[in-house]
Design a protein around this motif. Structure first.
Motif, PDB file in Angstrom:
ATOM      1  N   VAL A  54      40.703 -67.433  10.526  1.00  0.00           N
ATOM      2  CA  VAL A  54      41.994 -67.019  11.059  1.00  0.00           C
ATOM      3  C   VAL A  54      42.967 -68.189  10.912  1.00  0.00           C
ATOM      4  CG1 VAL A  54      43.236 -66.205  13.090  1.00  0.00           C
ATOM      5  CG2 VAL A  54      40.914 -65.408  12.652  1.00  0.00           C
ATOM      6  N   ASP A  55      43.781 -68.155   9.846  1.00  0.00           N
ATOM      7  CA  ASP A  55      44.767 -69.190   9.631  1.00  0.00           C
ATOM      8  C   ASP A  55      46.125 -68.741  10.166  1.00  0.00           C
ATOM      9  OD1 ASP A  55      45.399 -67.269   7.792  1.00  0.00           O
ATOM     10  OD2 ASP A  55      44.991 -68.498   6.016  1.00  0.00           O
ATOM     11  N   LEU A  56      47.179 -69.489   9.852  1.00  0.00           N
ATOM     12  CA  LEU A  56      48.485 -69.228  10.447  1.00  0.00           C
ATOM     13  C   LEU A  56      49.036 -67.832  10.130  1.00  0.00           C
ATOM     14  CD1 LEU A  56      50.858 -70.273  12.114  1.00  0.00           C
ATOM     15  CD2 LEU A  56      51.804 -71.265  10.012  1.00  0.00           C
ATOM     16  N   PRO A  57      49.052 -67.382   8.871  1.00  0.00           N
ATOM     17  CA  PRO A  57      49.582 -66.032   8.614  1.00  0.00           C
ATOM     18  C   PRO A  57      48.804 -64.938   9.334  1.00  0.00           C
ATOM     19  CG  PRO A  57      49.443 -67.290   6.564  1.00  0.00           C
ATOM     20  CD  PRO A  57      48.721 -68.070   7.605  1.00  0.00           C
ATOM     21  N   LEU A  61      50.361 -62.411  12.419  1.00  0.00           N
ATOM     22  CA  LEU A  61      50.333 -60.956  12.262  1.00  0.00           C
ATOM     23  C   LEU A  61      49.379 -60.312  13.265  1.00  0.00           C
ATOM     24  CD1 LEU A  61      50.471 -60.575   8.377  1.00  0.00           C
ATOM     25  CD2 LEU A  61      52.289 -60.163  10.037  1.00  0.00           C
ATOM     26  N   ALA A  62      48.296 -61.010  13.617  1.00  0.00           N
ATOM     27  CA  ALA A  62      47.371 -60.471  14.612  1.00  0.00           C
ATOM     28  C   ALA A  62      48.039 -60.384  15.982  1.00  0.00           C
ATOM     29  CB  ALA A  62      46.112 -61.332  14.687  1.00  0.00           C
ATOM     30  N   LEU A 279      49.770 -53.626  11.203  1.00  0.00           N
ATOM     31  CA  LEU A 279      49.551 -54.758  12.085  1.00  0.00           C
ATOM     32  C   LEU A 279      48.275 -54.666  12.918  1.00  0.00           C
ATOM     33  CD1 LEU A 279      53.242 -55.140  13.310  1.00  0.00           C
ATOM     34  CD2 LEU A 279      52.025 -56.667  11.753  1.00  0.00           C
ATOM     35  N   ILE A 280      47.995 -53.499  13.489  1.00  0.00           N
ATOM     36  CA  ILE A 280      46.862 -53.368  14.410  1.00  0.00           C
ATOM     37  C   ILE A 280      45.511 -53.629  13.739  1.00  0.00           C
ATOM     38  CG2 ILE A 280      45.634 -51.747  15.916  1.00  0.00           C
ATOM     39  CD1 ILE A 280      48.367 -50.550  16.635  1.00  0.00           C
ATOM     40  N   VAL A 285      40.396 -56.848  12.963  1.00  0.00           N
ATOM     41  CA  VAL A 285      39.541 -57.567  12.013  1.00  0.00           C
ATOM     42  C   VAL A 285      39.495 -59.052  12.374  1.00  0.00           C
ATOM     43  CG1 VAL A 285      39.182 -58.201   9.601  1.00  0.00           C
ATOM     44  CG2 VAL A 285      39.966 -55.903  10.168  1.00  0.00           C
ATOM     45  N   SER A 286      40.648 -59.637  12.679  1.00  0.00           N
ATOM     46  CA  SER A 286      40.672 -61.057  13.046  1.00  0.00           C
ATOM     47  C   SER A 286      39.945 -61.305  14.364  1.00  0.00           C
ATOM     48  CB  SER A 286      42.119 -61.552  13.143  1.00  0.00           C
ATOM     49  OG  SER A 286      42.810 -60.903  14.185  1.00  0.00           O
TER      50      SER A 286
END
Length: 417
Positions: A54-57, A61-62, A279-280, A285-286
């Protein structure tokens, strides 16, 4: 261009597209897509393959995905329908749930599983309105007494749990007194805004402009809702409240003000397309990627916590449904209890807050989310089985309805084969 990578987002987007396709190819596999999305995140994340992080983008979005999930959940609340005897029963049911949840939290502390029994108790009292409503819609029972009772009980549970989480366990670190004051101020602001928007929407000139721009590239209604969502989330953050409260109240406010959709029938479908189509899934997933499943696997004794948490969900949210047995019958009350015990999005959110604040260990957070996954897999399926063998009854006319108003009768739906 900023020095960021979109590789992780690409993989997550591919998972989000592949999950519904897989379920479409196997229609008999009645598994909510959210379950497969979280499982796919677990498989691809550090717990197993380690292919995604899980990086910045992804993180940004998460967070927007969580906000949209709560916006759509708040949108499902029928504020005007929550009144009279139904609201009283839903409130009484939540009080029973809260009592059972506190006992469960104290029991878990006695087992050494948590040092914050009240935090865990709040987590157990919530349900999942966003997952329950589609189940009732698919069964054609959203308008009958079972459906309306379930929605009322879930609305009260979700709203109260979010308020309690904000009031008692805000990540801002402020005390309960200042948080309560800010929460009251926020509530007053929402009430004032509801009255103002209710009067503004009656403006013929504004209505003409909205209709003119709603289906053009302006998409003015969607833009206004996103403005409201971001404003509420930003305000909640500035006041030291949980941002999930701002998103949830934004949805409830839109649902209250936007009751008549005759001039814009596609409006809510557009919001759902942004949320569920973009978005959801990234949020779920994240969430699976961040789930610390290795601690459960490394300590097999910790796996026992999953079925125990699952049983706690069933007891805390299912047992209070006996209050509905008199009006719905045993079968109807059982259906409501099973659907009330279905909880996942709130548990995912609580798990993240709990690990950040130190109130939940990684092991307990993973076990709690796994229990939520099992609740989504098991309880709605059992409820659908009972719904398929029962015939919906007409909704009785409420005793406290204003003169001249009657409740719409539900159309009977034949049980599925």
């Amino acid at each position: 261009m900023p020095d960021v990578s979109f590789t992780n987002l690409l993989i997550i987007a591919a998972v989000a597209a592949a999950v519904p396709l897989a379920l479409g190819w196997a229609p008999r596999l009645r598994i909510p897509s959210v379950v497969l999305e979280i499982v796919a995140g677990i498989v691809l994340g550090p717990s197993l393959l380690g292919s995604v992080r899980v990086d910045l983008p992804v993180r940004i979005l998460a967070l927007m995905g969580l906000a949209f999930l709560l916006l759509l959940a708040g949108l499902e609340i029928d504020v005007r329908g929550l009144r009279g005897r139904l609201l009283g029963l839903a409130g009484a049911g939540y009080l029973v749930s809260a009592g059972l949840a506190v006992l469960a939290g104290l029991g878990f502390r006695g087992l050494g599983w948590t040092q914050s029994p009240l935090f865990l108790a709040v987590a157990l009292t919530a349900t999942s309105l966003g997952l329950i409503v589609p189940v009732l819609k698919d069964a054609g029972r959203i308008g009958d007494p079972v459906g309306q009772t379930t929605i009322a009980a879930a609305s009260v549970a979700d709203f109260t749990a979010i308020v309690l989480l904000t009031l008692l366990f805000s990540t801002s670190g402020g005390g309960a007194g200042p948080t309560a004051a800010f929460l009251a101020a926020f509530g007053v602001l929402v009430a004032i805004l509801a009255v103002v928007l209710g009067r503004v929407r009656r403006s013929m000139r504004l209505g003409e402009v909205l209709v003119l721009l709603q289906d053009t590239t302006a998409e003015i209604r969607v833009r206004l809702v996103i403005l409201l969502l971001v404003a509420f989330v930003a305000l909640a953050e500035r006041l030291g409240l949980e941002t999930i409260l701002g998103a949830f109240l934004a949805g409830a406010l839109v649902g209250l003000v936007d009751r008549d959709s005759a001039t814009h029938p596609r409006f809510r479908a557009k919001l759902e397309a942004i949320g569920y189509g973009f978005l959801i899934p990234i949020f779920f997933v994240s969430s699976g990627v961040q789930l610390d499943l290795r601690s459960l696997i490394a300590h097999p004794s910790a796996l026992v916590r999953v079925p125990v948490f699952l049983a706690a969900l069933l007891i805390v949210r299912g047992v209070p449904a006996v209050l509905f047995a008199r009006s719905l019958g045993r079968r109807g009350a059982t259906i409501v209890g099973l659907l009330q015990a279905t909880s996942l999005p709130f548990l995912v959110t609580v798990a993240q807050i709990g690990t950040v604040t130190g109130r939940l260990s990684g092991t307990n957070a993973a076990a709690l989310v796994c229990a939520g996954l099992l609740s989504v897999l098991i309880f709605p399926a059992l409820a659908l089985g009972l719904l398929g063998r029962s015939r919906p009854a007409a909704i009785p006319e409420p005793r406290d309805a204003p003169a001249g108003e009657t409740a719409p009768a539900a159309q009977p739906v034949e049980p599925s084969a």
